[in-house]
Design an enzyme around this catalytic site. Sequence first.
Site, PDB file in Angstrom:
ATOM      1  N   VAL A 131      37.829  39.461  44.195  1.00 47.21           N
ATOM      2  CA  VAL A 131      36.640  38.705  43.808  1.00 47.21           C
ATOM      3  C   VAL A 131      37.065  37.408  43.123  1.00 47.21           C
ATOM      4  O   VAL A 131      37.741  37.432  42.095  1.00 47.21           O
ATOM      5  CB  VAL A 131      35.736  39.532  42.871  1.00 47.21           C
ATOM      6  CG1 VAL A 131      34.495  38.723  42.490  1.00 47.21           C
ATOM      7  CG2 VAL A 131      35.332  40.842  43.529  1.00 47.21           C
ATOM      8  N   LYS A 132      36.665  36.287  43.704  1.00 43.62           N
ATOM      9  CA  LYS A 132      36.974  34.982  43.112  1.00 43.62           C
ATOM     10  C   LYS A 132      35.950  34.670  42.027  1.00 43.62           C
ATOM     11  O   LYS A 132      34.748  34.758  42.246  1.00 43.62           O
ATOM     12  CB  LYS A 132      36.935  33.893  44.180  1.00 43.62           C
ATOM     13  CG  LYS A 132      38.104  33.950  45.151  1.00 43.62           C
ATOM     14  CD  LYS A 132      38.029  32.815  46.165  1.00 43.62           C
ATOM     15  CE  LYS A 132      38.392  31.491  45.546  1.00 43.62           C
ATOM     16  NZ  LYS A 132      38.406  30.397  46.565  1.00 43.62           N
ATOM     17  N   ILE A 133      36.462  34.287  40.869  1.00 44.88           N
ATOM     18  CA  ILE A 133      35.604  33.999  39.715  1.00 44.88           C
ATOM     19  C   ILE A 133      35.964  32.612  39.176  1.00 44.88           C
ATOM     20  O   ILE A 133      37.138  32.340  38.895  1.00 44.88           O
ATOM     21  CB  ILE A 133      35.805  35.052  38.599  1.00 44.88           C
ATOM     22  CG1 ILE A 133      35.479  36.463  39.097  1.00 44.88           C
ATOM     23  CG2 ILE A 133      34.966  34.693  37.381  1.00 44.88           C
ATOM     24  CD1 ILE A 133      34.017  36.713  39.388  1.00 44.88           C
TER      25      ILE A 133
END
Length: 215
Positions: free
Chosen positions: A82-84
């Site tokens: 998951v890119k945050i």
Amino acid sequence: MKIFIDSANIEEIREINELGFLAGVTTNPSLVAKENGDFHQMVRKICDIVNGPVNAEPLGVTFDEMIAEGQALASLHPNIVVKIPMCEDGLKAISYLARQGIRTNATLVFSANQALLAARAGASYISPFVGRIDDIGNDGLHVLTEIMMILDQYAVEAEVIAASIRHPMHVTEAAKIGSHIATVPYKVIKAMIKHPLTDLGIARFVEDGRKLQGL
């Protein structure tokens, strides 16, 4: 250094994966917006093609939105990362998801300080945007060097992904610096493969081969 492709185009990803070196994929909302289709369905297709981390980014930017969307994305496939985005809510989301065993990639990193904070918050990957740093008149490769030095010095487990790659020399320099990964656009990967002397050599071998066959 591992090579990821920075793309949400299924055909591009499939073509590059067939070349044998691809280790993962990064996407972002801008790349996804260029493609037609359901976002989650697109991510599943990519996971079916590439046997490696597939980075997908929530569309929301608040803590609650990133957590809800991040959990939904992570449930799609074990290879999802998951890119945050690097911000206060992003750091909270990285820490929260890490405690749940969900891998994250801290994106939109533009300084060594940001990288250090994201790594200590629990990010699995850190993505400094080399090309965008260059765009504002600073040295993206110098920032990448600082990040590698700091994380190596303290044996931080997060892997660094050199992102916003604009040309083949960015990839070469990132590898020399010691970046764990470079995520590279399709066109730049294609440019990395080509060399005029290789083309000339192939043409000469073909010509000589025909002479040997009496053609």
